[in-house]
Design a protein around this motif. Structure first.
Motif, PDB file in Angstrom:
ATOM      1  N   TYR A 198       0.815  -1.210   0.000  1.00 47.91           N
ATOM      2  CA  TYR A 198       0.000   0.000   0.000  1.00 47.91           C
ATOM      3  C   TYR A 198       0.853   1.267   0.000  1.00 47.91           C
ATOM      4  O   TYR A 198       0.486   2.275  -0.616  1.00 47.91           O
ATOM      5  N   VAL A 199       1.996   1.230   0.697  1.00 49.48           N
ATOM      6  CA  VAL A 199       2.897   2.388   0.690  1.00 49.48           C
ATOM      7  C   VAL A 199       3.376   2.674  -0.733  1.00 49.48           C
ATOM      8  O   VAL A 199       3.429   3.826  -1.175  1.00 49.48           O
ATOM      9  N   ALA A 200       3.717   1.607  -1.456  1.00 48.64           N
ATOM     10  CA  ALA A 200       4.146   1.789  -2.847  1.00 48.64           C
ATOM     11  C   ALA A 200       3.031   2.390  -3.694  1.00 48.64           C
ATOM     12  O   ALA A 200       3.270   3.257  -4.548  1.00 48.64           O
ATOM     13  N   GLY A 201       1.792   1.961  -3.480  1.00 48.58           N
ATOM     14  CA  GLY A 201       0.678   2.514  -4.231  1.00 48.58           C
ATOM     15  C   GLY A 201       0.393   3.964  -3.885  1.00 48.58           C
ATOM     16  O   GLY A 201       0.059   4.774  -4.752  1.00 48.58           O
ATOM     17  N   ALA A 202       0.556   4.314  -2.600  1.00 50.22           N
ATOM     18  CA  ALA A 202       0.311   5.687  -2.168  1.00 50.22           C
ATOM     19  C   ALA A 202       1.316   6.666  -2.767  1.00 50.22           C
ATOM     20  O   ALA A 202       1.056   7.874  -2.803  1.00 50.22           O
ATOM     21  N   TRP A 203       2.459   6.165  -3.244  1.00 46.75           N
ATOM     22  CA  TRP A 203       3.474   7.035  -3.826  1.00 46.75           C
ATOM     23  C   TRP A 203       2.936   7.810  -5.030  1.00 46.75           C
ATOM     24  O   TRP A 203       3.383   8.918  -5.314  1.00 46.75           O
ATOM     25  N   TRP A 204       1.954   7.263  -5.726  1.00 47.77           N
ATOM     26  CA  TRP A 204       1.375   7.947  -6.885  1.00 47.77           C
ATOM     27  C   TRP A 204       0.505   9.142  -6.491  1.00 47.77           C
ATOM     28  O   TRP A 204       0.062   9.887  -7.355  1.00 47.77           O
ATOM     29  N   LEU A 205       0.269   9.334  -5.210  1.00 46.92           N
ATOM     30  CA  LEU A 205      -0.501  10.493  -4.769  1.00 46.92           C
ATOM     31  C   LEU A 205       0.382  11.726  -4.573  1.00 46.92           C
ATOM     32  O   LEU A 205      -0.130  12.838  -4.413  1.00 46.92           O
ATOM     33  N   ARG A 206       1.695  11.550  -4.611  1.00 50.75           N
ATOM     34  CA  ARG A 206       2.608  12.646  -4.275  1.00 50.75           C
ATOM     35  C   ARG A 206       2.476  13.867  -5.194  1.00 50.75           C
ATOM     36  O   ARG A 206       2.721  14.990  -4.720  1.00 50.75           O
ATOM     37  N   PRO A 207       2.088  13.759  -6.492  1.00 51.69           N
ATOM     38  CA  PRO A 207       1.967  14.980  -7.309  1.00 51.69           C
ATOM     39  C   PRO A 207       0.977  15.994  -6.751  1.00 51.69           C
ATOM     40  O   PRO A 207       1.085  17.187  -7.031  1.00 51.69           O
ATOM     41  N   ALA A 208       0.019  15.537  -5.960  1.00 53.01           N
ATOM     42  CA  ALA A 208      -0.963  16.469  -5.402  1.00 53.01           C
ATOM     43  C   ALA A 208      -0.318  17.457  -4.440  1.00 53.01           C
ATOM     44  O   ALA A 208      -0.885  18.528  -4.182  1.00 53.01           O
ATOM     45  N   TRP A 209       0.866  17.123  -3.913  1.00 54.52           N
ATOM     46  CA  TRP A 209       1.538  18.008  -2.961  1.00 54.52           C
ATOM     47  C   TRP A 209       2.761  18.702  -3.566  1.00 54.52           C
ATOM     48  O   TRP A 209       3.431  19.465  -2.874  1.00 54.52           O
ATOM     49  N   GLN A 210       3.064  18.434  -4.807  1.00 56.89           N
ATOM     50  CA  GLN A 210       4.214  19.081  -5.410  1.00 56.89           C
ATOM     51  C   GLN A 210       3.932  20.555  -5.643  1.00 56.89           C
ATOM     52  O   GLN A 210       2.826  20.940  -6.027  1.00 56.89           O
ATOM     53  N   ALA A 211       4.940  21.379  -5.415  1.00 59.40           N
ATOM     54  CA  ALA A 211       4.765  22.829  -5.523  1.00 59.40           C
ATOM     55  C   ALA A 211       4.332  23.202  -6.935  1.00 59.40           C
ATOM     56  O   ALA A 211       4.910  22.759  -7.925  1.00 59.40           O
ATOM     57  N   GLY A 212       3.286  24.026  -7.004  1.00 59.54           N
ATOM     58  CA  GLY A 212       2.817  24.519  -8.307  1.00 59.54           C
ATOM     59  C   GLY A 212       2.151  23.467  -9.162  1.00 59.54           C
ATOM     60  O   GLY A 212       2.091  23.623 -10.380  1.00 59.54           O
TER      61      GLY A 212
END
Length: 409
Positions: free
Chosen positions: A179-193
């Motif tokens: 699940y941690v590996a799958g959650a990694w695809w959510l990171r663009p939502a927090w990328q600046a800009g």
């Protein structure tokens, strides 16, 4: 019109990712049967179900809303959904502790801690799947579905090889890792800009734009729907070991875990993809439903063949009584999943949620209350539960189809 032209562009990567995930689940099932005891599988399944209930209630159907409300900016909507889900998760922590204690699987604090880790990582993964359907590349759409179960299956094998008498902790730790590996695809939502890029789907050329859709349900209705869904799934997982013991729970939940993945595949690789598609989809849901039903029958037959030919340890012979009742239930679930996007496109979302709440409420009563009201065996109990769910889901699907025909949008 060819089959491939009738499918939305995200179906191929999403279906490929989901099929690889299904293969990983099948492989994992063989590993569970060969290398782990029914008791260990029962502890793992019940703890996972508590986490699923906790996470489903915390999400309050946010992944569906993220897809259905196509007019909202995806990254901002994903961030907001994650924070709201985490806050609800914290509020619901005492309820999850009660479920962990009621299950009677040893030290309830350890069960709760594992469930919390699974809950947080799983809800993040589910939001990541919806986000990639809206803004991700085709590789992301497939990868977010296939990487977590494949990684978890490999971790289970490695854990069983490294630790003799491997127990539920190996299974739970492997699931968290996936699940941690799958959650990694959510990171663009927090990328600046972060803004919507070219991964977003648009109708172009000769493609016809998708019909308008939205999720008009109130927050209270979505929360109630998620609550009853979670209670239903958890009631089965928690009540079975309480009434019939960990071994019976291991048999039931192992078969259900395999077969229920197929309607889940229909929901993620078809209904959710259609909701996330900006172009019209021509393929009929009934064709998807029948194809998935054949797959359910094939998996059920394979399970029975494995038992008959002695491929499984003798400790697993008891699961034969669960295969066909659960298969009938999951075939009905395939039809319901194939039409799951219609309520959002036909203006039926609110009444659909209310009907689902009624059905799942009856399911909870049967799971928890039937053994107290009547002296039933585990086999009789699952037959009643499966018949109720099969008939209810068929009726729900028929209602959606007939209502949509009367008031098309």
């Amino acid at each position: 019109m060819s089959l491939f032209k009738a499918l939305p562009r995200a179906t191929a990567p999403a279906a490929l990712g989901s099929l690889v995930s299904l293969a990983a689940q099948g492989f994992l099932a063989l590993v569970l049967f060969k290398l782990f005891s029914p008791e260990a599988v029962g502890v793992f399944s019940v703890t996972s179900q508590i986490a699923f209930f906790w996470g489903s209630l915390a999400l309050a159907q946010s992944p569906l809303s993220l897809l259905a409300n196509r007019h909202e900016e995806p990254f901002a909507a994903a961030r907001q959904a994650w924070w709201q889900s985490v806050r609800r998760m914290l509020w619901l922590a005492p309820l999850a502790a009660v479920g962990a204690a009621w299950a009677g699987l040893g030290h309830w604090g350890a069960v709760w801690a594992w469930a919390a880790a699974l809950c947080l990582t799983q809800l993040s993964w589910q939001l990541a799947q919806s986000l990639t359907l809206r803004v991700g590349s085709r590789w992301a759409m497939g990868g977010v579905r296939m990487v977590p179960p494949v990684l978890a299956a490999l971790a289970v094998v490695l854990g069983a090889w490294c630790f003799h008498d491997a127990g539920a902790s190996v299974l739970l730790g492997s699931a968290v890792l996936g699940y941690v590996a799958g959650a990694w695809w959510l990171r663009p939502a927090w990328q600046a800009g972060a803004v919507t890029q070219g991964g977003t789907q648009h109708a172009s050329g000769g493609d016809e734009s998708a019909a308008p859709q939205s999720d008009p349900r109130s927050a209270r209705l979505k929360m109630l729907h998620a609550l009853v869904d979670g209670l239903a799934a958890t009631a089965l997982a928690v009540s079975w070991p309480a009434h019939y013991g960990a071994q019976e729970a291991g048999w039931l939940l192992a078969v259900l875990r395999i077969l229920s993945f197929i309607p889940a595949l229909v929901h993620t690789a078809w209904a959710q993809v259609v909701l996330g598609s900006a172009t019209a989809v021509r393929l009929s849901p009934v064709h998807v439903a029948w194809s998935a039903s054949v797959l359910v029958l094939g998996v059920g037959a394979l399970a029975q063949m494995a038992l008959a030919l002695g491929w499984l340890d003798v400790r697993w012979q008891g699961l034969s009584g669960y295969v066909w009742p659960l298969a009938a239930w999951q075939i009905a679930a395939c039809f319901a999943a194939a039409y799951a996007h219609w309520p959002f496109q036909k203006g039926l979302a609110s009444v659909y949620s209310r009907l689902c709440i009624v059905i799942q409420g009856g399911f909870v009563v049967l799971c928890v209350g039937l053994p107290w009201l009547s002296d039933v065996t585990a086999s009789q109990h699952i037959n009643v539960v499966a018949a109720y769910m099969g008939l209810s889901l068929c009726g729900l699907t028929l209602f959606v189809v007939r209502s949509a025909a009367r008031c098309p949008r």
